[in-house]
Design a protein around this motif. Structure first.
Motif, PDB file in Angstrom:
ATOM      1  N   THR A 333      33.565  30.828  48.351  1.00  0.00           N
ATOM      2  CA  THR A 333      34.003  31.943  47.499  1.00  0.00           C
ATOM      3  C   THR A 333      34.041  33.252  48.289  1.00  0.00           C
ATOM      4  O   THR A 333      34.739  34.187  47.893  1.00  0.00           O
ATOM      5  N   SER A 334      33.314  33.320  49.404  1.00  0.00           N
ATOM      6  CA  SER A 334      33.321  34.537  50.220  1.00  0.00           C
ATOM      7  C   SER A 334      34.702  34.804  50.823  1.00  0.00           C
ATOM      8  O   SER A 334      34.993  35.938  51.212  1.00  0.00           O
ATOM      9  N   LEU A 335      35.558  33.771  50.900  1.00  0.00           N
ATOM     10  CA  LEU A 335      36.903  33.971  51.437  1.00  0.00           C
ATOM     11  C   LEU A 335      37.803  34.732  50.471  1.00  0.00           C
ATOM     12  O   LEU A 335      38.873  35.205  50.861  1.00  0.00           O
ATOM     13  N   ALA A 336      37.376  34.865  49.209  1.00  0.00           N
ATOM     14  CA  ALA A 336      38.199  35.563  48.222  1.00  0.00           C
ATOM     15  C   ALA A 336      38.381  37.035  48.576  1.00  0.00           C
ATOM     16  O   ALA A 336      39.292  37.679  48.047  1.00  0.00           O
ATOM     17  N   PHE A 337      37.530  37.568  49.467  1.00  0.00           N
ATOM     18  CA  PHE A 337      37.705  38.965  49.873  1.00  0.00           C
ATOM     19  C   PHE A 337      39.049  39.163  50.576  1.00  0.00           C
ATOM     20  O   PHE A 337      39.585  40.277  50.614  1.00  0.00           O
ATOM     21  N   ALA A 338      39.629  38.083  51.121  1.00  0.00           N
ATOM     22  CA  ALA A 338      40.897  38.186  51.842  1.00  0.00           C
ATOM     23  C   ALA A 338      42.056  38.585  50.932  1.00  0.00           C
ATOM     24  O   ALA A 338      43.063  39.115  51.399  1.00  0.00           O
ATOM     25  N   VAL A 339      41.915  38.321  49.611  1.00  0.00           N
ATOM     26  CA  VAL A 339      42.950  38.732  48.654  1.00  0.00           C
ATOM     27  C   VAL A 339      42.414  39.830  47.732  1.00  0.00           C
ATOM     28  O   VAL A 339      42.908  40.025  46.624  1.00  0.00           O
ATOM     29  N   ALA A 340      41.376  40.527  48.215  1.00  0.00           N
ATOM     30  CA  ALA A 340      40.829  41.706  47.528  1.00  0.00           C
ATOM     31  C   ALA A 340      40.141  41.397  46.212  1.00  0.00           C
ATOM     32  O   ALA A 340      40.042  42.278  45.348  1.00  0.00           O
ATOM     33  N   PHE A 341      39.647  40.155  46.042  1.00  0.00           N
ATOM     34  CA  PHE A 341      38.827  39.888  44.858  1.00  0.00           C
ATOM     35  C   PHE A 341      37.408  40.377  45.142  1.00  0.00           C
ATOM     36  O   PHE A 341      36.810  39.994  46.153  1.00  0.00           O
ATOM     37  N   PRO A 342      36.820  41.224  44.281  1.00  0.00           N
ATOM     38  CA  PRO A 342      35.522  41.846  44.583  1.00  0.00           C
ATOM     39  C   PRO A 342      34.335  40.929  44.313  1.00  0.00           C
ATOM     40  O   PRO A 342      33.518  41.179  43.436  1.00  0.00           O
ATOM     41  N   GLU A 343      34.240  39.861  45.086  1.00  0.00           N
ATOM     42  CA  GLU A 343      33.069  38.982  44.959  1.00  0.00           C
ATOM     43  C   GLU A 343      31.918  39.546  45.797  1.00  0.00           C
ATOM     44  O   GLU A 343      31.999  40.652  46.346  1.00  0.00           O
ATOM     45  N   MET A 344      30.845  38.787  45.915  1.00  0.00           N
ATOM     46  CA  MET A 344      29.604  39.279  46.514  1.00  0.00           C
ATOM     47  C   MET A 344      29.820  39.759  47.949  1.00  0.00           C
ATOM     48  O   MET A 344      29.360  40.849  48.333  1.00  0.00           O
ATOM     49  N   TYR A 345      30.514  38.991  48.754  1.00  0.00           N
ATOM     50  CA  TYR A 345      30.693  39.360  50.155  1.00  0.00           C
ATOM     51  C   TYR A 345      31.525  40.627  50.291  1.00  0.00           C
ATOM     52  O   TYR A 345      31.234  41.493  51.126  1.00  0.00           O
ATOM     53  N   SER A 346      32.567  40.748  49.470  1.00  0.00           N
ATOM     54  CA  SER A 346      33.418  41.929  49.531  1.00  0.00           C
ATOM     55  C   SER A 346      32.640  43.190  49.185  1.00  0.00           C
ATOM     56  O   SER A 346      32.741  44.210  49.881  1.00  0.00           O
ATOM     57  N   VAL A 347      31.858  43.143  48.108  1.00  0.00           N
ATOM     58  CA  VAL A 347      31.053  44.300  47.702  1.00  0.00           C
ATOM     59  C   VAL A 347      29.993  44.607  48.752  1.00  0.00           C
ATOM     60  O   VAL A 347      29.734  45.780  49.069  1.00  0.00           O
TER      61      VAL A 347
END
Length: 392
Positions: A333-347
Motif C-alpha cells: 500500500t506504500s506504493l499508492a504515494f506514486a499516484v498521490a493517495f495520502p496513505e501512511m508513507y505519503s503523509v
C-alpha cells in the motif's frame, strides 16, 4: 558431599544433552545478542544526533502540521498536530488494507478454482490472468489503472451513470453509502461478524456431512438465518444515501471513492489475487485423487465435490502462504504515494521533509507496518489452527 557433587554433575550433563535445553538457550542467546545490537545502534544514533545539535525525540508530533491532506476518514485541518496527520494516513492505509484483503480473497479464490473448470474458456482465462498479471511490476500496473483506465473516464459533465445508483468520472467513483460514519461502522462490524460466524458454521456443516454423509441441517438453517440477519442490517439499518447526478456535472450524496484510491485498490487487488490464485490452485492439487474419486463415487456433482470435500481439505495448505500475501498487500500500500493517495508513507514523507526528523518518523512508520503485519499473522495463525486436522 561427594555424592551430592556427583549428582549435580550428572544432572548438569543430562541437561546439556537435553535438546529442549539447547532450544531455549539458543533463543535466550539470540535475544541477548539482538538487544545488545539494538542498544548499540540506538546509542550510536543518539550520540550522532546530539553532535548535530538535536536529540532523539518525538516531541515534534505535537507541533502543527501545516499541510492539508486530500482524503481523510476523520476530521483534519492543516493546523492539527503531526500525530493527527499520521493518524489520517494510517486510516487511509487501513481502508486500502481492509478492502484489499476482502476483494483479493474473493478474486483469488475464484481465479484459483476456475483453473479446474471443465469449461475451456473459463480455464484459459484463469491461466492467462495469473500468468500475465503476476509478471508485470505492481508500480506499472498502478500507473496503468490510474492513467489509462480511470484517467480515461469522461469529465464530470459527461459522467457515466450505472443503473442510476452509481457514477463514474475521471475524479472518482460514486457509490451508495450509509448516511453517517456510525452506521457505516455498524455495517462493517456486522459484515465481519457475519463472515466469521458463517465460516465456523460452514466448517461444522462440512464436517458433519463428510463424516455422516447426511445431516448439517441445523448448520444450514443457521447460515440462512445469519444471512437474512446480515441482509436486514445492511439494507434497513444503514440508512443508505444514493448518489445523484447534478445539472452541469458532478454528484451529490453517496460515497466518493477518489480516482487515487480506486486506482490503488484495483492495482493491489488484481496483482495480489494472481498470487492468491496460484496458492489456491496448489492447495486444491494437494488433495489426493482418492478424495476426488471417493466423493464422485458417492454421486456428488462437481460443485459439491469441490465445496464439501476438496476445498475444506485444501484450506490447511492454502492459509499459511495466504498470510504472506496479505502482509505483502499491506506493505505494498506504500506504493499508492506514486499516484498521490495520502496513505501512511505519503503523509510520513511530508512530515519528515517539514520537520527534519527522518529517523523518528521512520521509526513510527516501521512500527506501524510491523504492528499491522503481526496482527494479520495472529489472525491467520488462529485461522490455520482451526482448519488443521485434529488428532484423535
Amino acid at each position: 558431599m561427594a555424592h551430592d557433587s556427583g549428582g549435580s554433575s550428572f544432572e548438569l550433563k543430562a541437561m546439556l544433552r537435553d535438546e529442549r535445553f539447547w532450544k531455549i538457550a539458543f533463543q535466550v542467546i539470540t535475544l541477548i545478542v539482538v538487544l545488545a545490537l539494538v542498544s548499540f545502534f540506538l546509542s550510536n544514533l543518539n550520540r550522532n544526533l546530539i553532535q548535530q545539535g538535536r536529540a532523539f525525540s518525538f516531541s515534534f508530533l505535537t507541533n502543527p502540521a501545516g499541510f492539508s491532506i486530500g482524503e481523510s476518514l476523520i476530521q483534519y485541518r492543516p493546523n492539527d498536530p503531526y500525530w493527527r496527520a499520521l493518524i489520517v494516513g494510517l486510516g487511509n492505509t487501513l481502508s486500502l488494507v481492509a478492502s484489499g484483503i476482502a476483494l483479493t480473497t474473493f478474486l483469488g479464490v475464484v481465479a484459483g478454482v476456475a483453473s479446474f473448470s471443465k469449461n475451456w474458456l473459463v480455464h484459459k482465462l484463469s491461466r492467462i490472468y495469473v500468468g500475465l498479471v503476476r509478471n508485470i511490476p505492481l508500480l506499472l500496473q498502478l500507473f496503468f489503472w490510474y492513467f489509462a483506465i480511470y484517467g480515461a473516464l469522461p469529465q464530470p459533465e459527461n459522467q457515466i451513470g450505472v443503473f442510476g445508483i452509481a457514477f463514474l468520472n475521471n475524479r472518482g467513483v460514486y457509490i451508495p453509502w450509509a448516511s453517517s460514519a456510525v452506521l457505516a461502522l455498524l455495517g462493517i462490524a456486522a459484515t465481519i461478524g457475519a463472515v466469521i460466524a458463517a465460516f465456523y458454521l460452514w466448517q461444522q456443516r462440512t464436517k458433519i456431512r463428510v463424516e455422516t454423509g447426511t445431516g448439517g441441517k441445523t448448520q444450514t438453517i443457521g447460515l440462512a438465518v445469519l444471512g437474512l440477519l446480515w441482509i436486514a442490517i445492511i439494507v434497513f439499518g444503514m440508512n443508505w444515501t444514493i448518489p445523484a447526478g447534478v445539472e452541469g456535472g458532478g454528484v451529490e450524496g453517496g460515497l466518493r471513492l477518489s480516482r487515487e484510491f480506486v486506482a490503488s485498490l484495483t492495482a493491489l487487488v488484481f496483482y495480489t489475487s494472481a498470487f492468491v490464485a496460484e496458492i489456491v490452485r496448489a492447495g486444491i492439487q494437494s488433495v489426493s485423487k482418492g478424495q476426488w474419486e471417493a466423493a464422485r463415487s458417492l454421486g456428488l456433482p462437481a460443485g459439491s465435490v469441490m465445496q464439501l470435500v476438496v476445498f475444506p481439505q485444501a484450506l490447511r495448505v492454502i492459509i499459511p502462504p495466504m498470510n504472506s500475501e496479505y502482509m505483502n498487500l499491506t506493505k505494498n500500500t506504500s506504493l499508492a504515494f506514486a499516484v498521490a493517495f495520502p496513505e501512511m508513507y505519503s503523509v510520513a514523507t511530508t512530515t519528515y521533509n517539514q520537520t527534519g526528523r527522518p529517523v523518528e518518523v521512520f521509526v513510527v512508520l516501521m512500527a506501524t507496518y510491523l504492528s499491522l503485519c503481526l496482527l494479520i499473522t495472529l489472525v491467520m495463525n488462529q485461522l490455520n489452527q482451526n482448519v488443521q486436522f485434529k488428532e484423535r
